[in-house]
Design a protein around this motif. Sequence first.
Motif, PDB file in Angstrom:
ATOM      1  N   TYR A 149     -17.068  28.065  51.929  1.00 17.34           N
ATOM      2  CA  TYR A 149     -16.569  27.670  50.613  1.00 17.34           C
ATOM      3  C   TYR A 149     -15.114  28.089  50.443  1.00 17.34           C
ATOM      4  O   TYR A 149     -14.651  29.040  51.078  1.00 17.34           O
ATOM      5  CB  TYR A 149     -17.409  28.307  49.508  1.00 17.34           C
ATOM      6  N   ARG A 150     -14.428  27.378  49.508  1.00 12.19           N
ATOM      7  CA  ARG A 150     -13.009  27.646  49.264  1.00 12.19           C
ATOM      8  C   ARG A 150     -12.726  27.575  47.766  1.00 12.19           C
ATOM      9  O   ARG A 150     -13.346  26.791  47.031  1.00 12.19           O
ATOM     10  CB  ARG A 150     -12.172  26.601  49.986  1.00 12.19           C
ATOM     11  N   THR A 151     -11.783  28.415  47.311  1.00 14.36           N
ATOM     12  CA  THR A 151     -11.319  28.346  45.926  1.00 14.36           C
ATOM     13  C   THR A 151      -9.838  28.711  45.887  1.00 14.36           C
ATOM     14  O   THR A 151      -9.327  29.366  46.808  1.00 14.36           O
ATOM     15  CB  THR A 151     -12.132  29.299  45.012  1.00 14.36           C
ATOM     16  N   THR A 152      -9.167  28.289  44.819  1.00 15.32           N
ATOM     17  CA  THR A 152      -7.738  28.625  44.670  1.00 15.32           C
ATOM     18  C   THR A 152      -7.539  29.761  43.680  1.00 15.32           C
ATOM     19  O   THR A 152      -6.425  30.273  43.548  1.00 15.32           O
ATOM     20  CB  THR A 152      -6.942  27.396  44.189  1.00 15.32           C
ATOM     21  N   ALA A 153      -8.599  30.151  42.970  1.00 18.23           N
ATOM     22  CA  ALA A 153      -8.483  31.232  41.981  1.00 18.23           C
ATOM     23  C   ALA A 153      -8.992  32.536  42.580  1.00 18.23           C
ATOM     24  O   ALA A 153      -9.970  32.550  43.343  1.00 18.23           O
ATOM     25  CB  ALA A 153      -9.273  30.888  40.726  1.00 18.23           C
ATOM     26  N   ASP A 154      -8.329  33.625  42.225  1.00 18.58           N
ATOM     27  CA  ASP A 154      -8.755  34.938  42.710  1.00 18.58           C
ATOM     28  C   ASP A 154     -10.187  35.203  42.228  1.00 18.58           C
ATOM     29  O   ASP A 154     -10.466  35.172  41.017  1.00 18.58           O
ATOM     30  CB  ASP A 154      -7.817  36.009  42.161  1.00 18.58           C
ATOM     31  N   PRO A 155     -11.131  35.437  43.158  1.00 19.95           N
ATOM     32  CA  PRO A 155     -12.516  35.674  42.756  1.00 19.95           C
ATOM     33  C   PRO A 155     -12.668  36.828  41.776  1.00 19.95           C
ATOM     34  O   PRO A 155     -13.576  36.819  40.941  1.00 19.95           O
ATOM     35  CB  PRO A 155     -13.217  35.971  44.085  1.00 19.95           C
TER      36      PRO A 155
ATOM     37  N   SER B  53     -10.854  37.437  39.318  1.00 22.66           N
ATOM     38  CA  SER B  53     -10.446  37.014  37.975  1.00 22.66           C
ATOM     39  C   SER B  53     -11.616  36.464  37.178  1.00 22.66           C
ATOM     40  O   SER B  53     -11.532  36.325  35.959  1.00 22.66           O
ATOM     41  CB  SER B  53      -9.355  35.946  38.066  1.00 22.66           C
ATOM     42  N   GLY B  54     -12.704  36.142  37.874  1.00 24.46           N
ATOM     43  CA  GLY B  54     -13.856  35.540  37.211  1.00 24.46           C
ATOM     44  C   GLY B  54     -13.678  34.064  36.937  1.00 24.46           C
ATOM     45  O   GLY B  54     -14.523  33.449  36.281  1.00 24.46           O
ATOM     46  N   LEU B  55     -12.581  33.460  37.408  1.00 25.96           N
ATOM     47  CA  LEU B  55     -12.290  32.045  37.155  1.00 25.96           C
ATOM     48  C   LEU B  55     -12.486  31.177  38.397  1.00 25.96           C
ATOM     49  O   LEU B  55     -12.217  29.982  38.354  1.00 25.96           O
ATOM     50  CB  LEU B  55     -10.853  31.889  36.641  1.00 25.96           C
ATOM     51  N   ALA B  56     -12.939  31.782  39.474  1.00 20.94           N
ATOM     52  CA  ALA B  56     -13.057  31.034  40.735  1.00 20.94           C
ATOM     53  C   ALA B  56     -14.130  29.959  40.643  1.00 20.94           C
ATOM     54  O   ALA B  56     -15.234  30.207  40.167  1.00 20.94           O
ATOM     55  CB  ALA B  56     -13.370  31.996  41.880  1.00 20.94           C
ATOM     56  N   GLN B  57     -13.776  28.764  41.074  1.00 20.14           N
ATOM     57  CA  GLN B  57     -14.728  27.659  41.197  1.00 20.14           C
ATOM     58  C   GLN B  57     -14.777  27.259  42.668  1.00 20.14           C
ATOM     59  O   GLN B  57     -13.870  26.608  43.167  1.00 20.14           O
ATOM     60  CB  GLN B  57     -14.308  26.478  40.313  1.00 20.14           C
ATOM     61  N   TRP B  58     -15.835  27.662  43.320  1.00 21.68           N
ATOM     62  CA  TRP B  58     -15.941  27.464  44.765  1.00 21.68           C
ATOM     63  C   TRP B  58     -16.320  26.026  45.093  1.00 21.68           C
ATOM     64  O   TRP B  58     -17.220  25.461  44.474  1.00 21.68           O
ATOM     65  CB  TRP B  58     -16.977  28.415  45.347  1.00 21.68           C
ATOM     66  N   SER B  59     -15.648  25.466  46.086  1.00 19.50           N
ATOM     67  CA  SER B  59     -15.985  24.125  46.576  1.00 19.50           C
ATOM     68  C   SER B  59     -16.411  24.230  48.041  1.00 19.50           C
ATOM     69  O   SER B  59     -15.869  25.031  48.807  1.00 19.50           O
ATOM     70  CB  SER B  59     -14.793  23.171  46.438  1.00 19.50           C
ATOM     71  N   LEU B  60     -17.364  23.422  48.402  1.00 17.04           N
ATOM     72  CA  LEU B  60     -17.903  23.451  49.766  1.00 17.04           C
ATOM     73  C   LEU B  60     -16.917  22.824  50.746  1.00 17.04           C
ATOM     74  O   LEU B  60     -16.485  21.683  50.567  1.00 17.04           O
ATOM     75  CB  LEU B  60     -19.239  22.719  49.813  1.00 17.04           C
ATOM     76  N   VAL B  61     -16.579  23.561  51.795  1.00 16.67           N
ATOM     77  CA  VAL B  61     -15.740  23.025  52.865  1.00 16.67           C
ATOM     78  C   VAL B  61     -16.597  22.268  53.872  1.00 16.67           C
ATOM     79  O   VAL B  61     -16.249  21.192  54.344  1.00 16.67           O
ATOM     80  CB  VAL B  61     -14.967  24.158  53.570  1.00 16.67           C
ATOM     81  N   GLY B  62     -17.774  22.841  54.214  1.00 18.78           N
ATOM     82  CA  GLY B  62     -18.661  22.170  55.152  1.00 18.78           C
ATOM     83  C   GLY B  62     -19.794  23.065  55.616  1.00 18.78           C
ATOM     84  O   GLY B  62     -19.817  24.270  55.344  1.00 18.78           O
ATOM     85  N   PHE B  63     -20.763  22.437  56.311  1.00 19.16           N
ATOM     86  CA  PHE B  63     -21.885  23.151  56.920  1.00 19.16           C
ATOM     87  C   PHE B  63     -21.609  23.313  58.411  1.00 19.16           C
ATOM     88  O   PHE B  63     -21.109  22.385  59.066  1.00 19.16           O
ATOM     89  CB  PHE B  63     -23.197  22.372  56.738  1.00 19.16           C
TER      90      PHE B  63
ATOM     91  N   TYR C  81      -8.790  31.165  48.965  1.00 15.54           N
ATOM     92  CA  TYR C  81      -9.786  32.212  49.223  1.00 15.54           C
ATOM     93  C   TYR C  81     -11.017  31.540  49.831  1.00 15.54           C
ATOM     94  O   TYR C  81     -11.470  30.500  49.338  1.00 15.54           O
ATOM     95  CB  TYR C  81     -10.177  32.938  47.939  1.00 15.54           C
ATOM     96  N   TYR C  82     -11.540  32.144  50.900  1.00 19.79           N
ATOM     97  CA  TYR C  82     -12.701  31.585  51.593  1.00 19.79           C
ATOM     98  C   TYR C  82     -13.843  32.607  51.618  1.00 19.79           C
ATOM     99  O   TYR C  82     -13.617  33.826  51.628  1.00 19.79           O
ATOM    100  CB  TYR C  82     -12.346  31.206  53.032  1.00 19.79           C
TER     101      TYR C  82
END
Length: 204
Positions: A146-152, A154-164, A182-183
Amino acid sequence: MSTYPKTESGLVALAQEILNGVAAHPTMFPSVSTTDLQLAVQYYQQNIKTVQAARAVAQNETELKNAARLTLDKLTKKALKAAESDCVDNPGNLVFIGWGGKAPPTPIAAPGAPTNLRSTDEGFGTITFAWDKPRTGGAVRNYSLYRTTADPESGLAQWSLVGFYYSNEITVENQPRGTQLYYMVNAANAGGTGPNSNTLPVVL
C-alpha cells in the motif's frame, strides 16, 4: 474422534456396540434400524464359524464371509449415518454406540506482520522493495503493498493498494516522482489478513 475400523474384529465390535447402545438408549437413536444389523452380525459370525470348521472348502466359505462383511459394512455405515443425524444437536450421545462426532475443522491462522520493509533500489519511477517474512501466524498466500502521500502519524493517511505479490522482494514501476510517499505491506491467507509492517518513507 472415532476411526472407522479396518479389521473384521473391529467391525464386528463396532456393530455390536451400536446394537447395545441403541437397545439401551432407543429414544436417542430413533432412526437407527437394528433388525438388519443384528441379522448381519449373526450371519457374519455364522460364516466365520463355517470358515473355521471347513478349511477344505475355505475358498467358497471365504467368499460367503466376504459377502457378509460387505453387507455388514454397508449396514453399519448406514446406522452410523442415521445416528449422527439423530445426534446433530448432541453429538456427545454417539459415545453410547461406540462412535464419536466429527472433529471441527482446524481454523487457519492469519499470518503475522512482515518486518523490516526497506527499499533496496530506486530508479526513474521504480522502487525495489524487500521485507522479512512473518515469523508468526499461518503460511502466507500473498502480500499486499500500500501507498499514501500523507504522514501516517498525522491520522490523515488514505492508503491505496499498489498491488498483490507472492514474493517478499519486488520491483514496482510508475511510482510518483518528487513527492513524499509512504509504503507498508501486509500478508494474507485463507485465515485473513495479518497486521501491517513498518511504514517506509520514500521520495523518488
